[in-house]
Design a protein around this motif. Structure first.
Motif, PDB file in Angstrom:
ATOM      1  N   ASN A  68       0.812  -1.220   0.000  1.00  0.00           N
ATOM      2  CA  ASN A  68       0.000   0.000   0.000  1.00  0.00           C
ATOM      3  C   ASN A  68       0.845   1.270   0.000  1.00  0.00           C
ATOM      4  OD1 ASN A  68       1.025  -0.041   2.546  1.00  0.00           O
ATOM      5  ND2 ASN A  68      -0.933  -0.110   3.614  1.00  0.00           N
ATOM      6  N   ASP A  69       2.074   1.154  -0.472  1.00  0.00           N
ATOM      7  CA  ASP A  69       2.961   2.323  -0.448  1.00  0.00           C
ATOM      8  C   ASP A  69       3.704   2.431  -1.785  1.00  0.00           C
ATOM      9  OD1 ASP A  69       4.219   4.546   0.492  1.00  0.00           O
ATOM     10  OD2 ASP A  69       5.639   3.473   1.776  1.00  0.00           O
ATOM     11  N   ILE A  70       2.945   2.709  -2.818  1.00  0.00           N
ATOM     12  CA  ILE A  70       3.497   2.706  -4.168  1.00  0.00           C
ATOM     13  C   ILE A  70       4.259   4.003  -4.444  1.00  0.00           C
ATOM     14  CG2 ILE A  70       2.920   2.662  -6.631  1.00  0.00           C
ATOM     15  CD1 ILE A  70       0.267   1.266  -5.705  1.00  0.00           C
ATOM     16  N   ILE A  71       5.456   3.834  -4.972  1.00  0.00           N
ATOM     17  CA  ILE A  71       6.237   4.977  -5.452  1.00  0.00           C
ATOM     18  C   ILE A  71       6.200   4.938  -6.976  1.00  0.00           C
ATOM     19  CG2 ILE A  71       8.523   6.039  -5.547  1.00  0.00           C
ATOM     20  CD1 ILE A  71       9.140   4.593  -2.856  1.00  0.00           C
ATOM     21  N   GLU A  72       5.699   5.997  -7.579  1.00  0.00           N
ATOM     22  CA  GLU A  72       5.647   6.082  -9.042  1.00  0.00           C
ATOM     23  C   GLU A  72       6.777   6.978  -9.520  1.00  0.00           C
ATOM     24  OE1 GLU A  72       0.828   5.626  -9.643  1.00  0.00           O
ATOM     25  OE2 GLU A  72       1.704   7.623  -9.789  1.00  0.00           O
ATOM     26  N   LEU A  73       7.554   6.483 -10.462  1.00  0.00           N
ATOM     27  CA  LEU A  73       8.696   7.242 -10.963  1.00  0.00           C
ATOM     28  C   LEU A  73       8.583   7.418 -12.475  1.00  0.00           C
ATOM     29  CD1 LEU A  73      11.434   5.232  -9.058  1.00  0.00           C
ATOM     30  CD2 LEU A  73      10.661   7.536  -8.462  1.00  0.00           C
ATOM     31  N   VAL A  74       8.578   8.661 -12.905  1.00  0.00           N
ATOM     32  CA  VAL A  74       8.583   8.965 -14.331  1.00  0.00           C
ATOM     33  C   VAL A  74       9.859   9.753 -14.614  1.00  0.00           C
ATOM     34  CG1 VAL A  74       7.338  10.086 -16.206  1.00  0.00           C
ATOM     35  CG2 VAL A  74       6.057   9.049 -14.316  1.00  0.00           C
ATOM     36  N   ASN A  75      10.608   9.327 -15.613  1.00  0.00           N
ATOM     37  CA  ASN A  75      11.882   9.951 -15.979  1.00  0.00           C
ATOM     38  C   ASN A  75      12.852  10.065 -14.789  1.00  0.00           C
ATOM     39  OD1 ASN A  75      10.800  10.302 -18.593  1.00  0.00           O
ATOM     40  ND2 ASN A  75       9.977  12.317 -18.069  1.00  0.00           N
ATOM     41  N   PRO A  76      13.037   9.001 -14.029  1.00  0.00           N
ATOM     42  CA  PRO A  76      13.900   9.083 -12.842  1.00  0.00           C
ATOM     43  C   PRO A  76      15.390   9.146 -13.187  1.00  0.00           C
ATOM     44  CG  PRO A  76      13.208   6.821 -13.163  1.00  0.00           C
ATOM     45  CD  PRO A  76      12.489   7.638 -14.212  1.00  0.00           C
ATOM     46  N   LYS A  77      16.127   9.849 -12.319  1.00  0.00           N
ATOM     47  CA  LYS A  77      17.594   9.972 -12.452  1.00  0.00           C
ATOM     48  C   LYS A  77      18.205   9.912 -11.062  1.00  0.00           C
ATOM     49  CE  LYS A  77      18.789  12.862 -16.381  1.00  0.00           C
ATOM     50  NZ  LYS A  77      17.956  13.967 -16.786  1.00  0.00           N
ATOM     51  N   ILE A  78      19.263   9.137 -10.915  1.00  0.00           N
ATOM     52  CA  ILE A  78      19.985   9.139  -9.637  1.00  0.00           C
ATOM     53  C   ILE A  78      20.847  10.394  -9.598  1.00  0.00           C
ATOM     54  CG2 ILE A  78      21.764   7.962  -8.268  1.00  0.00           C
ATOM     55  CD1 ILE A  78      20.622   5.296  -9.349  1.00  0.00           C
ATOM     56  N   ILE A  79      20.637  11.225  -8.561  1.00  0.00           N
ATOM     57  CA  ILE A  79      21.409  12.476  -8.472  1.00  0.00           C
ATOM     58  C   ILE A  79      22.435  12.428  -7.337  1.00  0.00           C
ATOM     59  CG2 ILE A  79      19.734  13.962  -9.636  1.00  0.00           C
ATOM     60  CD1 ILE A  79      18.798  14.899  -6.848  1.00  0.00           C
ATOM     61  N   ASP A 105      24.271   2.015  -0.735  1.00  0.00           N
ATOM     62  CA  ASP A 105      23.383   1.815   0.410  1.00  0.00           C
ATOM     63  C   ASP A 105      22.368   2.955   0.534  1.00  0.00           C
ATOM     64  OD1 ASP A 105      22.706   0.082   2.543  1.00  0.00           O
ATOM     65  OD2 ASP A 105      23.404   1.631   3.932  1.00  0.00           O
ATOM     66  N   TYR A 106      22.667   4.046  -0.150  1.00  0.00           N
ATOM     67  CA  TYR A 106      21.763   5.209  -0.140  1.00  0.00           C
ATOM     68  C   TYR A 106      21.736   5.799  -1.545  1.00  0.00           C
ATOM     69  CZ  TYR A 106      20.549  10.163   0.175  1.00  0.00           C
ATOM     70  OH  TYR A 106      19.991  11.389  -0.046  1.00  0.00           O
ATOM     71  N   VAL A 107      20.551   6.108  -2.031  1.00  0.00           N
ATOM     72  CA  VAL A 107      20.455   6.859  -3.288  1.00  0.00           C
ATOM     73  C   VAL A 107      19.396   7.943  -3.181  1.00  0.00           C
ATOM     74  CG1 VAL A 107      21.226   4.991  -4.814  1.00  0.00           C
ATOM     75  CG2 VAL A 107      18.815   5.272  -4.399  1.00  0.00           C
ATOM     76  N   LYS A 108      19.636   9.000  -3.930  1.00  0.00           N
ATOM     77  CA  LYS A 108      18.679  10.099  -4.033  1.00  0.00           C
ATOM     78  C   LYS A 108      18.306  10.214  -5.508  1.00  0.00           C
ATOM     79  CE  LYS A 108      18.282  14.951  -2.673  1.00  0.00           C
ATOM     80  NZ  LYS A 108      19.033  16.047  -2.012  1.00  0.00           N
ATOM     81  N   VAL A 109      17.015  10.183  -5.775  1.00  0.00           N
ATOM     82  CA  VAL A 109      16.513  10.158  -7.152  1.00  0.00           C
ATOM     83  C   VAL A 109      15.638  11.372  -7.409  1.00  0.00           C
ATOM     84  CG1 VAL A 109      14.971   8.903  -8.720  1.00  0.00           C
ATOM     85  CG2 VAL A 109      16.599   7.632  -7.308  1.00  0.00           C
ATOM     86  N   LYS A 110      15.887  11.993  -8.544  1.00  0.00           N
ATOM     87  CA  LYS A 110      14.995  13.058  -9.006  1.00  0.00           C
ATOM     88  C   LYS A 110      14.122  12.454 -10.100  1.00  0.00           C
ATOM     89  CE  LYS A 110      16.094  16.831 -11.635  1.00  0.00           C
ATOM     90  NZ  LYS A 110      16.773  18.103 -11.941  1.00  0.00           N
ATOM     91  N   ALA A 111      12.828  12.697 -10.037  1.00  0.00           N
ATOM     92  CA  ALA A 111      11.912  12.135 -11.033  1.00  0.00           C
ATOM     93  C   ALA A 111      10.731  13.082 -11.194  1.00  0.00           C
ATOM     94  CB  ALA A 111      11.433  10.758 -10.579  1.00  0.00           C
ATOM     95  N   ARG A 129      18.277  -0.275  -3.213  1.00  0.00           N
ATOM     96  CA  ARG A 129      18.503  -1.377  -4.158  1.00  0.00           C
ATOM     97  C   ARG A 129      17.429  -1.387  -5.251  1.00  0.00           C
ATOM     98  NH1 ARG A 129      21.352  -5.859  -4.366  1.00  0.00           N
ATOM     99  NH2 ARG A 129      22.259  -5.587  -2.312  1.00  0.00           N
ATOM    100  N   ALA A 130      16.165  -1.221  -4.839  1.00  0.00           N
ATOM    101  CA  ALA A 130      15.066  -1.247  -5.806  1.00  0.00           C
ATOM    102  C   ALA A 130      15.164  -0.061  -6.773  1.00  0.00           C
ATOM    103  CB  ALA A 130      13.725  -1.230  -5.074  1.00  0.00           C
ATOM    104  N   LEU A 131      15.507   1.100  -6.262  1.00  0.00           N
ATOM    105  CA  LEU A 131      15.638   2.284  -7.129  1.00  0.00           C
ATOM    106  C   LEU A 131      16.711   2.037  -8.194  1.00  0.00           C
ATOM    107  CD1 LEU A 131      15.362   5.021  -4.351  1.00  0.00           C
ATOM    108  CD2 LEU A 131      13.791   4.822  -6.299  1.00  0.00           C
ATOM    109  N   CYS A 132      17.856   1.512  -7.777  1.00  0.00           N
ATOM    110  CA  CYS A 132      18.945   1.233  -8.729  1.00  0.00           C
ATOM    111  C   CYS A 132      18.519   0.183  -9.746  1.00  0.00           C
ATOM    112  CB  CYS A 132      20.185   0.747  -7.996  1.00  0.00           C
ATOM    113  SG  CYS A 132      20.934   1.977  -6.929  1.00  0.00           S
ATOM    114  N   HIS A 133      17.883  -0.884  -9.271  1.00  0.00           N
ATOM    115  CA  HIS A 133      17.463  -1.996 -10.141  1.00  0.00           C
ATOM    116  C   HIS A 133      16.483  -1.507 -11.210  1.00  0.00           C
ATOM    117  CE1 HIS A 133      16.265  -6.397 -10.657  1.00  0.00           C
ATOM    118  NE2 HIS A 133      15.296  -5.758 -11.279  1.00  0.00           N
ATOM    119  N   GLU A 134      15.490  -0.710 -10.788  1.00  0.00           N
ATOM    120  CA  GLU A 134      14.465  -0.267 -11.755  1.00  0.00           C
ATOM    121  C   GLU A 134      15.032   0.752 -12.746  1.00  0.00           C
ATOM    122  OE1 GLU A 134      12.101  -2.197 -11.863  1.00  0.00           O
ATOM    123  OE2 GLU A 134      12.368  -3.024  -9.864  1.00  0.00           O
TER     124      GLU A 134
END
Ligand code: CO
Length: 159
Positions: A68-79, A105-111, A129-134
């Motif tokens: 129940n905690d969906i993160i939607e990412l459109v045009n994501p970039k690791i910053i 172990d930590y990522v920050k994404v702009k999307a 991990r999931a952010l990097c994988h996707e």
């Protein structure tokens, strides 16, 4: 909402680079809704658009147990990223296969969100991990290509 077919290992679409989303329209919203439903139905923690046959820079992530905690990412970039974690990783397009993958172990994404508004998503541990994988998927990179090694059948049985 509708379930979509998940593209499997060996399909050339998984190796292709996705195009940016330019229109934040109903078609995008339907895609995001369908991807979330498909991911939850398959008990995954993430799904990228090429995995449902769409070469678009779109991904969904949900690491919650309650789905129940969906993160939607459109045009994501690791910053930004830092640290390192090593752990088992799988993918809905590679059922029954697991690899040991090093990730930050930590990522920050702009999307962007589904309406085109800029968002920032920060994650540690599993979310990182999931952010990097996707995001890898959107560049045509699958986890097997970045794995230190794949787990053997015996190791998977012990999991
Ligand atoms: Co995957």
């Amino acid at each position: 909402m509708a379930l979509r077919n998940i593209v499997k290992d060996g399909d050339p679409i998984l190796k292709k680079k996705c195009r940016p989303v330019e229109k934040f329209d109903r078609k995008l919203h339907v895609l995001l809704d369908d991807m979330a439903e498909t991911m939850h139905h398959a008990n995954g923690v993430g799904l990228a658009a090429p995995q449902v046959g769409m070469l678009r820079r779109v991904a969904v992530i949900d690491i919650s147990k309650e789905q129940n905690d969906i993160i939607e990412l459109v045009n994501p970039k690791i910053i930004a990223f830092s640290g390192e974690q090593e752990g088992n990783e799988g993918c809905l397009s590679f059922p029954g296969q697991w690899g040991i993958v090093k990730r930050p172990d930590y990522v920050k994404v702009k999307a962007q969100d589904r309406f085109g508004e800029e968002i920032i998503v920060e994650g540690k541990e599993l979310l990182a991990r999931a952010l990097c994988h996707e995001i890898d998927h959107l560049n045509g990179v699958v986890f097997k290509q970045v794995a230190e090694r794949m787990l053997t059948r015996k190791e998977i049985e012990k999991m």
